[in-house]
Design a protein around this motif. Structure first.
Motif, PDB file in Angstrom:
ATOM      1  N   HIS A  76       0.835  -1.208   0.000  1.00 18.47           N
ATOM      2  CA  HIS A  76       0.000   0.000   0.000  1.00 18.47           C
ATOM      3  C   HIS A  76       0.870   1.259   0.000  1.00 18.47           C
ATOM      4  N   HIS A  79       2.395   2.097  -3.272  1.00 18.04           N
ATOM      5  CA  HIS A  79       1.453   2.562  -4.283  1.00 18.04           C
ATOM      6  C   HIS A  79       0.724   3.838  -3.856  1.00 18.04           C
ATOM      7  N   GLY A  81      -0.628   4.625  -0.864  1.00 15.05           N
ATOM      8  CA  GLY A  81      -1.743   4.492   0.058  1.00 15.05           C
ATOM      9  C   GLY A  81      -1.604   5.421   1.248  1.00 15.05           C
ATOM     10  N   PRO A  92      -5.378   1.526   4.112  1.00 18.04           N
ATOM     11  CA  PRO A  92      -5.401   2.703   3.239  1.00 18.04           C
ATOM     12  C   PRO A  92      -6.801   3.294   3.141  1.00 18.04           C
ATOM     13  N   GLN A  94      -7.301   5.961   1.029  1.00 16.54           N
ATOM     14  CA  GLN A  94      -7.336   6.206  -0.406  1.00 16.54           C
ATOM     15  C   GLN A  94      -5.901   6.155  -0.928  1.00 16.54           C
ATOM     16  N   TYR A  95      -5.777   6.232  -2.255  1.00 13.99           N
ATOM     17  CA  TYR A  95      -4.453   6.203  -2.896  1.00 13.99           C
ATOM     18  C   TYR A  95      -4.236   7.537  -3.613  1.00 13.99           C
ATOM     19  N   ARG A  96      -3.486   7.526  -4.680  1.00 11.84           N
ATOM     20  CA  ARG A  96      -3.188   8.793  -5.359  1.00 11.84           C
ATOM     21  C   ARG A  96      -4.416   9.354  -6.060  1.00 11.84           C
ATOM     22  N   SER A 102     -11.904   7.082  -7.530  1.00 13.24           N
ATOM     23  CA  SER A 102     -11.801   5.692  -7.115  1.00 13.24           C
ATOM     24  C   SER A 102     -13.182   5.047  -7.033  1.00 13.24           C
TER      25      SER A 102
END
Length: 437
Positions: A76, A79, A81, A92, A94-96, A102
């Motif tokens: 995570h 990437h 996270g 996580p 959220q991510y980028r 998302s």
């Protein structure tokens, strides 16, 4: 379940489709700004009930540095996270990608969620069904091999202790997935019952699994997964499962279920192979990683409960609009915990009901008062957020039975201001579970 999960999810054809066209009263930009505001709240602390979605913050009394980590923790971080505390785990949020992107990607393509914090157990022995039916409201005996069902642990007062998925595995055991936030309670409940039955000579045993759990959710999930399995996924309908090799990883249990309202699967995978499998799935451009924020807004659009917010030990299945989980045979026998309270409610109508609400204006948060048209407080919101798909606010909460009919106009109080709301059918967004015709 936080599923499921629990739940998860798992309501299938019993969930009603949205009867009217989506409202377009909020722009994508407005929804995004409001949801980002919610994400900021998530990070503020306060335990599982914190914020609009009941996410984020450290559990009371649990230091941040003792949070559990899933086998994908470093994956995570690599990437992008953004990690938060949830039910004692670092996960996580959220991510980028933005939360809105998302969420919408899951609805239009598919997303990969790490749900390894969920408690996975196996129950063995000739009396495994007897054990489970002594704790839950569902008809476990009627399950066919590799068929599963959403069920509820209940107490003698009729309250819901947790929601869970029980699958009758063809390998000769029950495969059970329940909520991380109820882990200690659920384990104690099941282990105590195992000892009780063993002392009476019953053949039963329980094993806690250390597998990771990955959820691939969205309309293209089956297409993505089919490229990595030999089994024909067209023969795997909603709420069934099978053990198979997935992208070269053997010993995976693939279950057609999820917590988003979309078609998809949950894959129980040996912990040591979780990163390898996640990386293989992400090679397909259809797949993006998604976190807790999208998971929660997706489940709310699908009208699914979050344990601890929408259902709890003070809520009965009838009050929670989960009467369908009560097996017909079990209702007649009244042989599950709390049956003397729950079964009469089926005929006499529970005094309150969980309902869906739609409204414009400011986002509706958990604990917001629900008022009658005359302005009298009659209930409270349990979950709420702006809907990225409908571009308006959606929520769930409890109101007296006489106010529970869809179309009933009500009021909600947000920031000490009253704004109109309407009782709405759920799911708010039509579900897309894979059901064989």
């Amino acid at each position: 379940m936080q599923r499921a999960g629990s739940v998860v999810s798992r309501l299938g054809s019993r969930l009603q489709a949205l009867p009217s066209a989506p409202c377009r009263s909020l722009s994508c930009a407005q929804v995004g700004r409001r949801l980002l505001g919610c994400v900021a709240i998530l990070e503020g602390g306060g335990g599982e009930r914190a914020g609009v979605w009941g996410l984020g913050g450290t559990e009371p009394g649990r230091p941040q540095d003792v949070l559990h980590r899933t086998p994908l923790y470093d994956f995570h971080l690599a990437h992008g996270g953004k990690m938060v505390a949830f039910a004692g785990w670092s996960l996580p949020v959220q991510y980028r990608d933005t939360h809105v992107n998302s969420h919408l990607h899951t609805r239009q393509h598919c997303s990969l969620f790490d749900v390894s914090h969920m408690l996975q157990t196996k129950i063995f022995g000739c009396d495994r069904v007897k054990l489970m039916e002594s704790l839950v409201v569902g008809d476990i005996a009627e399950l066919k091999p590799n068929q599963g069902t959403l069920s509820l642990f209940t107490n003698e007062a009729g309250g819901i202790l947790d929601d869970l998925i029980v699958t009758s595995a063809s390998e000769g055991h029950l495969y059970v997935v329940s909520n991380a936030g109820c882990r200690e309670k659920d384990l104690t409940l099941m282990q105590d019952k195992v000892r009780e039955l063993q002392n009476k000579g019953s053949d039963v045993a329980l094993e806690v699994m250390d597998n990771a759990l990955l959820a691939l959710q969205g309309p293209t999930a089956a297409q993505v997964l089919q490229a990595g399995v030999a089994d024909d996924l067209r023969k795997l309908p909603f709420m069934t499962s099978a053990v198979m090799e997935v992208f070269g990883v053997s010993g995976c249990r693939v279950t057609r279920c999820g917590y988003t309202g979309e078609d998809g699967v949950e894959i129980s995978v040996p912990a040591a192979e979780a990163v390898r499998l996640a990386a293989a799935l992400l090679k397909n451009p259809e797949v993006k990683l998604a976190g807790l924020a999208a998971r929660d807004s997706l489940r709310l659009e699908a009208g699914l409960c979050l344990y601890g917010n929408d259902i709890d030990e003070h809520t009965t299945p009838v009050e929670g609009s989960l009467s369908w989980t009560l097996g017909k045979r079990r209702r007649a026998a009244m042989d599950f915990p709390g049956a003397s309270v729950i079964v009469p409610q089926l005929k006499s109508k529970a005094q309150r009901r969980r309902v869906g609400l739609t409204c414009d204006g400011a986002p509706v948060r958990a604990q917001s008062p629900i008022l009658s048209p005359e302005g009298t407080v009659i209930g409270a919101v349990t979950s709420g957020c702006p809907s990225p798909c409908l571009k308006k606010n959606v929520a769930m909460g409890y109101v007296p039975y006489e106010y529970s009919r869809p179309g009933t106009p009500l009021l909600v109080e947000v920031r000490r201001k009253q704004q109109p709301a309407v009782v709405s059918k759920m799911p708010f967004v039509p579900t897309n579970y894979y059901i064989l015709k």
